[in-house]
Design a protein around this motif. Sequence first.
Motif, PDB file in Angstrom:
ATOM      1  N   THR A 134      -4.810  -5.801  13.853  1.00 54.08           N
ATOM      2  CA  THR A 134      -5.405  -5.732  12.511  1.00 54.08           C
ATOM      3  C   THR A 134      -5.978  -7.108  12.192  1.00 54.08           C
ATOM      4  O   THR A 134      -5.566  -7.778  11.245  1.00 54.08           O
ATOM      5  N   GLY A 160      -4.342 -10.948  12.510  1.00 55.67           N
ATOM      6  CA  GLY A 160      -4.739 -10.875  11.115  1.00 55.67           C
ATOM      7  C   GLY A 160      -3.996 -11.843  10.231  1.00 55.67           C
ATOM      8  O   GLY A 160      -4.558 -12.369   9.255  1.00 55.67           O
ATOM      9  N   THR A 194     -10.815  -3.212   3.728  1.00 48.45           N
ATOM     10  CA  THR A 194      -9.622  -3.492   2.927  1.00 48.45           C
ATOM     11  C   THR A 194      -9.491  -2.492   1.775  1.00 48.45           C
ATOM     12  O   THR A 194     -10.347  -1.630   1.584  1.00 48.45           O
ATOM     13  N   ALA A 199      -8.077  -0.801   6.527  1.00 52.71           N
ATOM     14  CA  ALA A 199      -7.361  -0.837   7.805  1.00 52.71           C
ATOM     15  C   ALA A 199      -5.871  -1.156   7.651  1.00 52.71           C
ATOM     16  O   ALA A 199      -5.023  -0.459   8.231  1.00 52.71           O
ATOM     17  N   PRO A 200      -5.475  -2.190   6.905  1.00 49.10           N
ATOM     18  CA  PRO A 200      -4.040  -2.487   6.815  1.00 49.10           C
ATOM     19  C   PRO A 200      -3.240  -1.376   6.141  1.00 49.10           C
ATOM     20  O   PRO A 200      -2.178  -0.973   6.631  1.00 49.10           O
ATOM     21  N   TYR A 203      -3.625   2.161   8.420  1.00 49.56           N
ATOM     22  CA  TYR A 203      -3.231   2.155   9.832  1.00 49.56           C
ATOM     23  C   TYR A 203      -2.203   1.084  10.202  1.00 49.56           C
ATOM     24  O   TYR A 203      -1.615   1.145  11.278  1.00 49.56           O
ATOM     25  N   GLY A 204      -2.010   0.111   9.317  1.00 50.54           N
ATOM     26  CA  GLY A 204      -1.045  -0.946   9.608  1.00 50.54           C
ATOM     27  C   GLY A 204       0.350  -0.440   9.929  1.00 50.54           C
ATOM     28  O   GLY A 204       0.974  -0.900  10.903  1.00 50.54           O
ATOM     29  N   LYS A 207       1.198   0.407  13.386  1.00 49.18           N
ATOM     30  CA  LYS A 207       1.249  -0.731  14.309  1.00 49.18           C
ATOM     31  C   LYS A 207       2.435  -1.634  14.011  1.00 49.18           C
ATOM     32  O   LYS A 207       2.472  -2.777  14.445  1.00 49.18           O
ATOM     33  N   ASP A 218      -3.905  -7.276   4.203  1.00 52.31           N
ATOM     34  CA  ASP A 218      -5.008  -6.889   3.332  1.00 52.31           C
ATOM     35  C   ASP A 218      -5.598  -8.127   2.649  1.00 52.31           C
ATOM     36  O   ASP A 218      -6.831  -8.288   2.570  1.00 52.31           O
ATOM     37  N   GLY A 249      -8.154  -1.449  13.175  1.00 53.70           N
ATOM     38  CA  GLY A 249      -7.673  -2.699  12.599  1.00 53.70           C
ATOM     39  C   GLY A 249      -8.763  -3.634  12.146  1.00 53.70           C
ATOM     40  O   GLY A 249      -8.578  -4.846  12.074  1.00 53.70           O
TER      41      GLY A 249
END
Length: 372
Positions: A134, A160, A194, A199-200, A203-204, A207, A218, A249
């Motif tokens: 990410t 990230g 964001t 993505a965070p 889908y974070g 992961k 984020d 990510g």
Amino acid sequence: MLIAADKFKGSLTAVQVAERVTAGLRRVVPDVEVEALPVADGGDGTVDAAVAAGFERREARVAGPLGDEVTAAFALRGDTAVVEMAEASGLQRLPAGVFAPLSASTYGSGELLRAALDAGARTIVFGVGGSATTDGGAGMLSALGARFLTADGEPVAPGGGGLADLARADLSGLDVRLADVEFVLASDVDNPLTGPKGAPAVYGPQKGASPADVETLDAALAHYAKVLEEAIGTRAAEFAASPGAGAAGGIGYGALIVGARFCAGIEVMLDVLGFAPALGRASLVITGEGSLDEQTLHGKAPAGVAAAARAAGKEVVAVCGRLALAPEVLGRAGIRRAYALTDVEPDVARCIAEAGPILEQVAERIGADFLG
């Protein structure tokens, strides 16, 4: 008969699915003509599908998501390359049970793109999905010549999490060849970078990100986009809000920054794999994937295959491990009927362990229903 199915994740590759379905059909009609075209939607298995369609498999030594060196593959035919980010930066590259949501990097994906450029690619289809990362594509951009620096002028830490310390972005050193290639971002994900659908947040957790990690990531990605805006102008903010920026990510964002064009992964891959001519030769199409569910309807391979087949007036049936869609929903998607492994073997664990033989039995049922 055309078999255009995706993998059964964790059980069978797309190539193996085609082989097993063919074997089952031929038990019913030994001389049935079958054409296999394994498909993928840009996620893991995309390179394998391209190789099965006649692309040459190429390999490169690149950095994995934790920085250790791995051997990653891409596919090449003429001057067209299919690059799969999961080959370099995917969850499959992490040790079992290990996640690194704040520090996993896409640097190796950038190295893989550079290897494709070195091999003479003028068109790059960049399939993204299944990522361990990410980092907004910062690692990938670094491998392609960008510099992301702290206030002290040092490179930010990988991942990230390190982007929180970003003070300056310098894209002047980006590989000049990127300006001369057609760069296609192939994804089934249209999330922005964001925010609640970014993505965070979305889908974070897959992961290994905790709620606190999601907040950290984020904020770091929002800061990253702001610093990039200072470097390249308002288009950095526009890209952050664009569909596909949050793919894998946020590597989609990095790809958009360097000129990629976002397209639905399955549509791109069907074109690259030569689906239209194969469809023209087919009387019946068999598609499928491990689980036919609500996600299937949102850009996954079976939905794309069914839509294209329906537009051509061809009938479609599907195979799957697990079926979670009602017949009327399947019908609206262009799938006449779906055959699940669990119809033959209700024990899910056995379906996963013995997917190949059970799929052959399922294919026999299709043969009896449509070829008998």
